[in-house]
Design a protein around this motif. Structure first.
Motif: not given
Length: 198
Positions: A12-26
Motif C-alpha cells: 500500500d505504501s509503494l502504491i501511494s508513493e509519488s513517481k518522484v519519491g519512488r525514483i529517489g528511493r530506488i
C-alpha cells in the motif's frame, strides 16, 4: 519472512508513493539503482528476498553482497543481466544502464572530459559570427562553472545540442539494428558451422 499484514502495508505504501519519491528511493538504495529496483519489484510481487534470489537463479548471499558493496552490479554475468531483465520486465540494456555496466559516456561520439567538451563549445561560440562580438575574448580563462553557464545559454539561444542528447534516439536505433544484425550473423555462422560438420 514477512507476514501478510506487513506485506500488504508495504505494498500500500509503494502504491501511494509519488513517481518522484519512488525514483529517489530506488536511486538512493544501498547497492545502487538496480538493487533498489529489484527489491522494489520483490515487494510489489509480495516476495521476500530469498524468493527473489531464487527466481534470479542466485543465492540470497549473492544479492546481499551486491547490496553491501562486496560485489558490484556492473560486473554481473550476462546470465544474471538477463535474469534481472526478465524479472523486471525490461530489455537487458536497461539493466546494464542501471548497473553501471554502460553509462552516458558510452553514447558520446567522442571520448572527452566535461571540461574538454565545454572548452570545445566555447571555441565554437567564439567562432560564431553572430555572437562572438558579445563574448569576452578570454572566455576560456573563466572558471568552469562560468563557462558551463555560458555554454548552456548559448545552447538555449542557438539551439545547439551540446551533449548530443537529441541524437540519442538515432544512436539507440542504430544500436538496436546492429544488435539484430549481429544476432543474425551469429545464427548464420553457427548454421554454416553445423552444415560444414555434417
Amino acid at each position: 519472512m514477512m507476514n501478510t499484514a506487513d506485506t500488504a502495508a508495504k505494498s500500500d505504501s509503494l502504491i501511494s508513493e509519488s513517481k518522484v519519491g519512488r525514483i529517489g528511493r530506488i536511486y538512493n538504495s544501498e547497492g545502487g539503482p538496480l538493487i533498489g529496483w529489484l527489491f522494489d519489484e520483490a515487494r510489489l510481487r509480495n516476495q521476500n528476498l530469498r524468493e527473489m534470489s531464487q527466481e534470479l537463479g542466485v543465492t540470497f548471499g549473492y544479492i546481499n553482497q551486491m547490496r553491501n558493496g562486496q560485489r558490484y552490479a556492473h560486473n554481473m554475468s550476462q546470465r544474471m543481466t538477463k535474469a534481472c531483465a526478465d524479472y523486471l520486465g525490461v530489455p537487458p540494456i536497461v539493466v546494464m544502464l542501471l548497473s553501471g555496466a554502460i553509462s552516458m559516456k558510452h553514447f558520446l561520439l567522442r571520448h572527452e572530459s566535461e571540461e574538454q567538451l565545454i572548452d570545445r563549445t566555447i571555441r565554437k561560440i567564439q567562432n560564431d559570427p553572430q555572437v562572438r562580438q558579445s563574448v569576452p575574448e578570454r572566455l576560456l580563462d573563466l572558471p568552469l562553472d562560468a563557462k558551463k553557464a555560458m555554454v548552456a545559454m548559448y545552447g538555449e539561444v542557438a539551439g545547439f545540442d551540446i551533449f548530443n542528447v537529441r541524437r540519442l534516439p538515432t544512436i539507440l536505433d542504430g544500436l538496436q539494428r546492429a544488435a539484430i544484425s549481429h544476432d543474425e550473423n551469429e545464427f548464420i555462422a553457427a548454421e554454416n558451422l553445423i552444415s560444414s560438420e555434417i
